[in-house]
Design a protein around this motif. Structure first.
Motif, mmCIF file in Angstrom:
data_model
loop_
_atom_site.group_PDB
_atom_site.id
_atom_site.type_symbol
_atom_site.label_atom_id
_atom_site.label_comp_id
_atom_site.label_asym_id
_atom_site.label_seq_id
_atom_site.Cartn_x
_atom_site.Cartn_y
_atom_site.Cartn_z
ATOM 1 N N GLU A 1 7.770 -5.972 7.132
ATOM 2 C CA GLU A 1 7.372 -6.965 6.151
ATOM 3 C C GLU A 1 6.101 -6.506 5.423
ATOM 4 N N ARG A 2 5.964 -6.998 4.201
ATOM 5 C CA ARG A 2 4.744 -6.738 3.454
ATOM 6 C C ARG A 2 3.610 -7.503 4.128
ATOM 7 N N GLU A 3 2.514 -6.813 4.442
ATOM 8 C CA GLU A 3 1.445 -7.443 5.193
ATOM 9 C C GLU A 3 0.152 -7.519 4.376
ATOM 10 N N PHE A 4 -0.588 -8.566 4.671
ATOM 11 C CA PHE A 4 -1.855 -8.800 3.995
ATOM 12 C C PHE A 4 -2.877 -7.745 4.391
ATOM 13 N N VAL A 5 -3.645 -7.289 3.389
ATOM 14 C CA VAL A 5 -4.703 -6.318 3.626
ATOM 15 C C VAL A 5 -6.067 -6.909 3.286
ATOM 16 N N ALA A 6 -6.213 -7.420 2.056
ATOM 17 C CA ALA A 6 -7.499 -7.943 1.607
ATOM 18 C C ALA A 6 -7.273 -8.814 0.388
ATOM 19 N N HIS B 1 -11.752 -11.601 1.737
ATOM 20 C CA HIS B 1 -11.034 -11.802 2.984
ATOM 21 C C HIS B 1 -10.361 -10.486 3.359
ATOM 22 N N TYR B 2 -10.363 -10.188 4.655
ATOM 23 C CA TYR B 2 -9.806 -8.923 5.114
ATOM 24 C C TYR B 2 -8.946 -9.128 6.357
#
Length: 119
Positions: free
Chosen positions: A42-47, A57-58
């Motif tokens: 899945e596409r994941e949050f980085v920042a 946010h990180y």
């Protein structure tokens, strides 16, 4: 409306700066986020960064290594990546939206730019 540039091949420990250029000034009023995706995952949050740039946010795995910023006069966001590791290899996407952490928060996406970190 978003175009990422700056990806490429870098050795472990190296640095890259990704850029996300918006085609309209309207994007400056949205939060801007960076996500990454590897095949089969899945596409994941980085920042992410607020529209004003006042809040960032990180993801835990990039804290202290990556820095998100933006220049609204240039309608451009940036992700500066230091201390790159092979695990950071992925296609990196920028998005513009009204939230930070979820893909669903973003209304606009770029086409992605490949980052490859060699050992």
């Amino acid at each position: 409306q978003l175009v990422e540039t700056g990806g490429g091949l870098v050795q472990t420990g190296g640095s890259l700066r990704l850029s996300c250029a918006a085609s309209t000034h309207e994007i400056s009023y949205y939060a801007m986020g960076w996500f990454r995706q590897t095949p089969g995952k899945e596409r994941e949050f980085v920042a992410a960064i607020s529209w004003s740039g006042a809040h960032t946010h990180y993801a835990e795995f990039v804290k202290g290594r990556f820095t998100v910023s933006r220049d609204n006069t240039e309608n451009t966001g940036y992700l500066h990546m230091d201390g790159l590791e092979p695990e950071d290899t992925a296609v990196y996407y920028c998005g513009a939206g009204t939230g930070y952490y979820r893909r669903e928060d973003y209304s606009f996406w770029g086409q992605g730019t490949q980052v490859t970190v060699s050992t």
